[in-house]
Design a protein around this motif. Structure first.
Motif, short mmCIF file in Angstrom:
data_model
loop_
_atom_site.label_atom_id
_atom_site.label_comp_id
_atom_site.label_asym_id
_atom_site.label_seq_id
_atom_site.Cartn_x
_atom_site.Cartn_y
_atom_site.Cartn_z
N UNK A 23 0.85 -1.18 0.00
CA UNK A 23 0.00 0.00 0.00
C UNK A 23 0.89 1.23 0.00
N UNK A 24 0.43 2.25 -0.70
CA UNK A 24 1.13 3.53 -0.74
C UNK A 24 0.11 4.63 -0.47
N UNK A 25 0.53 5.63 0.30
CA UNK A 25 -0.36 6.75 0.54
C UNK A 25 0.45 8.02 0.80
N UNK A 26 -0.19 9.13 0.57
CA UNK A 26 0.46 10.41 0.81
C UNK A 26 0.58 10.61 2.31
N UNK A 27 1.72 11.10 2.76
CA UNK A 27 2.00 11.27 4.18
C UNK A 27 2.52 12.68 4.38
N UNK A 28 1.89 13.40 5.28
CA UNK A 28 2.28 14.80 5.50
C UNK A 28 3.23 14.96 6.67
N UNK A 29 3.64 13.88 7.32
CA UNK A 29 4.62 13.95 8.39
C UNK A 29 4.03 14.24 9.76
N UNK A 30 2.72 14.37 9.86
CA UNK A 30 2.10 14.66 11.16
C UNK A 30 2.09 13.42 12.03
N UNK A 31 2.42 13.63 13.30
CA UNK A 31 2.37 12.53 14.25
C UNK A 31 1.31 12.78 15.31
N UNK A 32 0.68 13.95 15.26
CA UNK A 32 -0.37 14.29 16.21
C UNK A 32 -1.71 14.34 15.49
N UNK A 33 -2.81 14.05 16.18
CA UNK A 33 -4.11 14.14 15.54
C UNK A 33 -4.48 15.59 15.26
N UNK A 34 -5.44 15.80 14.36
CA UNK A 34 -5.91 17.15 14.04
C UNK A 34 -6.57 17.75 15.28
N UNK A 35 -6.34 19.05 15.54
CA UNK A 35 -6.92 19.67 16.73
C UNK A 35 -8.44 19.79 16.63
N UNK A 36 -9.08 19.89 17.78
CA UNK A 36 -10.54 20.02 17.82
C UNK A 36 -10.96 21.36 17.23
N UNK A 37 -12.23 21.43 16.90
CA UNK A 37 -12.77 22.66 16.32
C UNK A 37 -12.64 23.81 17.32
N UNK A 38 -12.26 24.99 16.81
CA UNK A 38 -12.09 26.15 17.66
C UNK A 38 -10.65 26.34 18.11
N UNK A 39 -9.80 25.35 17.90
CA UNK A 39 -8.39 25.45 18.27
C UNK A 39 -7.57 25.87 17.04
N UNK A 40 -6.36 26.30 17.29
CA UNK A 40 -5.48 26.72 16.20
C UNK A 40 -5.14 25.50 15.33
N UNK A 41 -5.34 25.58 14.01
CA UNK A 41 -5.04 24.43 13.14
C UNK A 41 -3.53 24.21 13.00
N UNK A 42 -3.17 22.98 12.66
CA UNK A 42 -1.77 22.66 12.43
C UNK A 42 -1.31 23.30 11.13
N UNK A 43 -0.05 23.69 11.02
CA UNK A 43 0.43 24.30 9.77
C UNK A 43 0.45 23.28 8.64
N UNK A 44 0.25 23.76 7.42
CA UNK A 44 0.29 22.90 6.25
C UNK A 44 1.74 22.50 5.98
N UNK A 45 1.97 21.26 5.58
CA UNK A 45 3.35 20.83 5.31
C UNK A 45 3.89 21.49 4.05
#
Length: 74
Positions: A23-45
């Motif tokens: 299997x192959x998939x695109x990987x953005x290097x994130x090791x943490x889950x996406x933050x909840x709504x209303x929190x500061x979003x993670x930066x784009x890779x």
């Protein structure tokens, strides 16, 4: 190169019986889950990588290939 040698061994073992699933998939290097709504979003890779996984019965191997490495392989 260690991933490729282990992958070769997996294919040789699967030749007699079994199958290797790749299997192959695109990987953005994130090791943490996406933050909840209303929190500061993670930066784009700045660049995406490719995550490659191989499975033979219970044995699993994986590797991450960066964009620069892919250009060398072509």
């Amino acid at each position: 190169s260690q991933f490729l040698s282990e992958l070769t061994r997996m294919f040789r073992r699967a030749r007699s019986h079994g199958s290797v699933v790749l299997t192959m998939k695109r990987y953005d290097g994130r090791t943490k889950p996406a933050p909840r709504e209303g929190r500061k979003p993670l930066p784009e890779p700045s660049e995406y990588m490719c995550l490659i996984r191989a499975t033979l019965r219970t044995q699993k191997i994986s590797t991450v290939v960066s964009c620069a490495d892919r250009r060398l392989c072509i």
